[in-house]
Write an enzyme that holds these catalytic residues in place. Sequence first.
Site, PDB file in Angstrom:
ATOM      1  N   PHE A  27     -43.813  -1.981 -28.803  1.00 32.38           N
ATOM      2  CA  PHE A  27     -44.088  -0.952 -27.789  1.00 32.38           C
ATOM      3  C   PHE A  27     -45.355  -0.201 -28.208  1.00 32.38           C
ATOM      4  O   PHE A  27     -45.528   0.158 -29.363  1.00 32.38           O
ATOM      5  CB  PHE A  27     -42.896   0.017 -27.738  1.00 32.38           C
ATOM      6  N   GLU A  63     -35.809   0.508 -32.867  1.00 28.26           N
ATOM      7  CA  GLU A  63     -35.271  -0.624 -33.640  1.00 28.26           C
ATOM      8  C   GLU A  63     -35.867  -0.728 -35.048  1.00 28.26           C
ATOM      9  O   GLU A  63     -35.441  -1.579 -35.845  1.00 28.26           O
ATOM     10  CB  GLU A  63     -35.530  -1.942 -32.894  1.00 28.26           C
ATOM     11  N   VAL A  86     -44.778   6.677 -30.706  1.00 24.55           N
ATOM     12  CA  VAL A  86     -43.973   7.229 -29.611  1.00 24.55           C
ATOM     13  C   VAL A  86     -44.805   8.297 -28.906  1.00 24.55           C
ATOM     14  O   VAL A  86     -45.265   9.248 -29.542  1.00 24.55           O
ATOM     15  CB  VAL A  86     -42.652   7.826 -30.141  1.00 24.55           C
ATOM     16  N   ILE A  87     -44.991   8.091 -27.613  1.00 20.28           N
ATOM     17  CA  ILE A  87     -45.830   9.028 -26.851  1.00 20.28           C
ATOM     18  C   ILE A  87     -44.954   9.883 -25.943  1.00 20.28           C
ATOM     19  O   ILE A  87     -44.261   9.380 -25.057  1.00 20.28           O
ATOM     20  CB  ILE A  87     -46.913   8.263 -26.058  1.00 20.28           C
ATOM     21  N   ALA A  90     -44.930   9.839 -21.972  1.00 20.60           N
ATOM     22  CA  ALA A  90     -44.417   8.630 -21.328  1.00 20.60           C
ATOM     23  C   ALA A  90     -42.974   8.328 -21.723  1.00 20.60           C
ATOM     24  O   ALA A  90     -42.379   7.377 -21.222  1.00 20.60           O
ATOM     25  CB  ALA A  90     -45.313   7.444 -21.703  1.00 20.60           C
ATOM     26  N   THR A  91     -42.415   9.121 -22.633  1.00 15.53           N
ATOM     27  CA  THR A  91     -41.097   8.811 -23.180  1.00 15.53           C
ATOM     28  C   THR A  91     -40.200  10.044 -23.112  1.00 15.53           C
ATOM     29  O   THR A  91     -40.292  10.926 -23.960  1.00 15.53           O
ATOM     30  CB  THR A  91     -41.234   8.349 -24.650  1.00 15.53           C
ATOM     31  N   HIS A  93     -37.207  10.619 -23.897  1.00 13.72           N
ATOM     32  CA  HIS A  93     -36.350  10.862 -25.052  1.00 13.72           C
ATOM     33  C   HIS A  93     -37.130  10.720 -26.364  1.00 13.72           C
ATOM     34  O   HIS A  93     -36.581  10.364 -27.394  1.00 13.72           O
ATOM     35  CB  HIS A  93     -35.148   9.924 -25.032  1.00 13.72           C
ATOM     36  N   ARG A 132     -54.979   9.443 -33.825  1.00  5.97           N
ATOM     37  CA  ARG A 132     -54.214   9.205 -35.054  1.00  5.97           C
ATOM     38  C   ARG A 132     -54.117   7.737 -35.434  1.00  5.97           C
ATOM     39  O   ARG A 132     -53.448   7.388 -36.399  1.00  5.97           O
ATOM     40  CB  ARG A 132     -52.801   9.789 -34.881  1.00  5.97           C
TER      41      ARG A 132
HETATM   42  N1  RBF Z   1     -40.681   2.691 -28.058  1.00 10.35           N
HETATM   43  C1  RBF Z   1     -41.743   3.126 -28.781  1.00 10.35           C
HETATM   44  O1  RBF Z   1     -41.977   2.628 -29.878  1.00 10.35           O
HETATM   45  N2  RBF Z   1     -42.567   4.091 -28.297  1.00 10.35           N
HETATM   46  C2  RBF Z   1     -42.380   4.698 -27.092  1.00 10.35           C
HETATM   47  O2  RBF Z   1     -43.174   5.570 -26.703  1.00 10.35           O
HETATM   48  C3  RBF Z   1     -41.257   4.266 -26.314  1.00 10.35           C
HETATM   49  N3  RBF Z   1     -41.028   4.831 -25.107  1.00 10.35           N
HETATM   50  C4  RBF Z   1     -39.927   4.441 -24.392  1.00 10.35           C
HETATM   51  C5  RBF Z   1     -39.655   5.036 -23.146  1.00 10.35           C
HETATM   52  C6  RBF Z   1     -38.540   4.659 -22.423  1.00 10.35           C
HETATM   53  C7  RBF Z   1     -38.267   5.332 -21.118  1.00 10.35           C
HETATM   54  C8  RBF Z   1     -37.677   3.666 -22.956  1.00 10.35           C
HETATM   55  C9  RBF Z   1     -36.420   3.251 -22.194  1.00 10.35           C
HETATM   56  C10 RBF Z   1     -37.938   3.066 -24.149  1.00 10.35           C
HETATM   57  C11 RBF Z   1     -39.072   3.417 -24.884  1.00 10.35           C
HETATM   58  N4  RBF Z   1     -39.363   2.817 -26.119  1.00 10.35           N
HETATM   59  C12 RBF Z   1     -40.417   3.242 -26.841  1.00 10.35           C
HETATM   60  C13 RBF Z   1     -38.572   1.664 -26.592  1.00 10.35           C
HETATM   61  C14 RBF Z   1     -37.432   2.019 -27.527  1.00 10.35           C
HETATM   62  O3  RBF Z   1     -37.947   2.344 -28.816  1.00 10.35           O
HETATM   63  C15 RBF Z   1     -36.465   0.826 -27.663  1.00 10.35           C
HETATM   64  O4  RBF Z   1     -37.184  -0.315 -28.062  1.00 10.35           O
HETATM   65  C16 RBF Z   1     -35.749   0.520 -26.361  1.00 10.35           C
HETATM   66  O5  RBF Z   1     -35.118   1.670 -25.845  1.00 10.35           O
HETATM   67  C17 RBF Z   1     -34.693  -0.596 -26.560  1.00 10.35           C
HETATM   68  O6  RBF Z   1     -33.692  -0.171 -27.464  1.00 10.35           O
END
Ligand code: RBF
Length: 159
Positions: A27, A63, A86-87, A90-91, A93, A132
């Site tokens: 991701f 994971e 992780v942004i 866009a995320t 949670h 970063r």
């Molecule tokens: N994984 C990341 O590494 N970075 C992210 O910014 C990120 N944003 C996510 C946003 C949403 C709405 C979802 C459902 C998942 C996101 N994930 C992100 C993936 C997450 O870490 C994981 O791989 C999935 O939720 C499957 O378990």
Amino acid sequence: MEKSNVVVLEGNFKADGLKIGAVCARFNDFFVNRLLEGAKDTFVRHGGKLEDITVAYVPGSYEIPFAVKKLLQTGKFDAVIALGVVIQGATPHAGYINSEVAKSLCQLGLESGTPVTYGMITAEDIEQAIERSGTKAGNKGVDAMNAAIEMANLSKVIK
Ligand code: RBF
């Protein structure tokens, strides 16, 4: 710092002979790849060999701890680095993912006795992620590899 009269334990930055595991989230791979490149470059510049780095890919940052644990269980690595981005914008949670991953990585290092280092970017937006992952705020993959080399060598010294 004054070091006379005390016993000092510290890790040097020699990477020759060290075996490093790296776990990379797919991701946001645009940024994670920059972190991995920074980590590899750092390892080689400290005398390490690329074939001594093993990279495991996982779908997302959530994971990462699982794969770190599996790499640690092999007993083959002197340190494991975790690379993910992780942004926030866009995320929804993001805070939850970040705190769980950070806590788990710390715990895995403590339980295994093998250093696990934190090369995660937690960014408010894309611009911060760019800053970063190799521009004006450095490269968190470089930092994670430097910490891994130092901690792996510190572990050997304390033994
Ligand atoms: N994984 C990341 O590494 N970075 C992210 O910014 C990120 N944003 C996510 C946003 C949403 C709405 C979802 C459902 C998942 C996101 N994930 C992100 C993936 C997450 O870490 C994981 O791989 C999935 O939720 C499957 O378990």
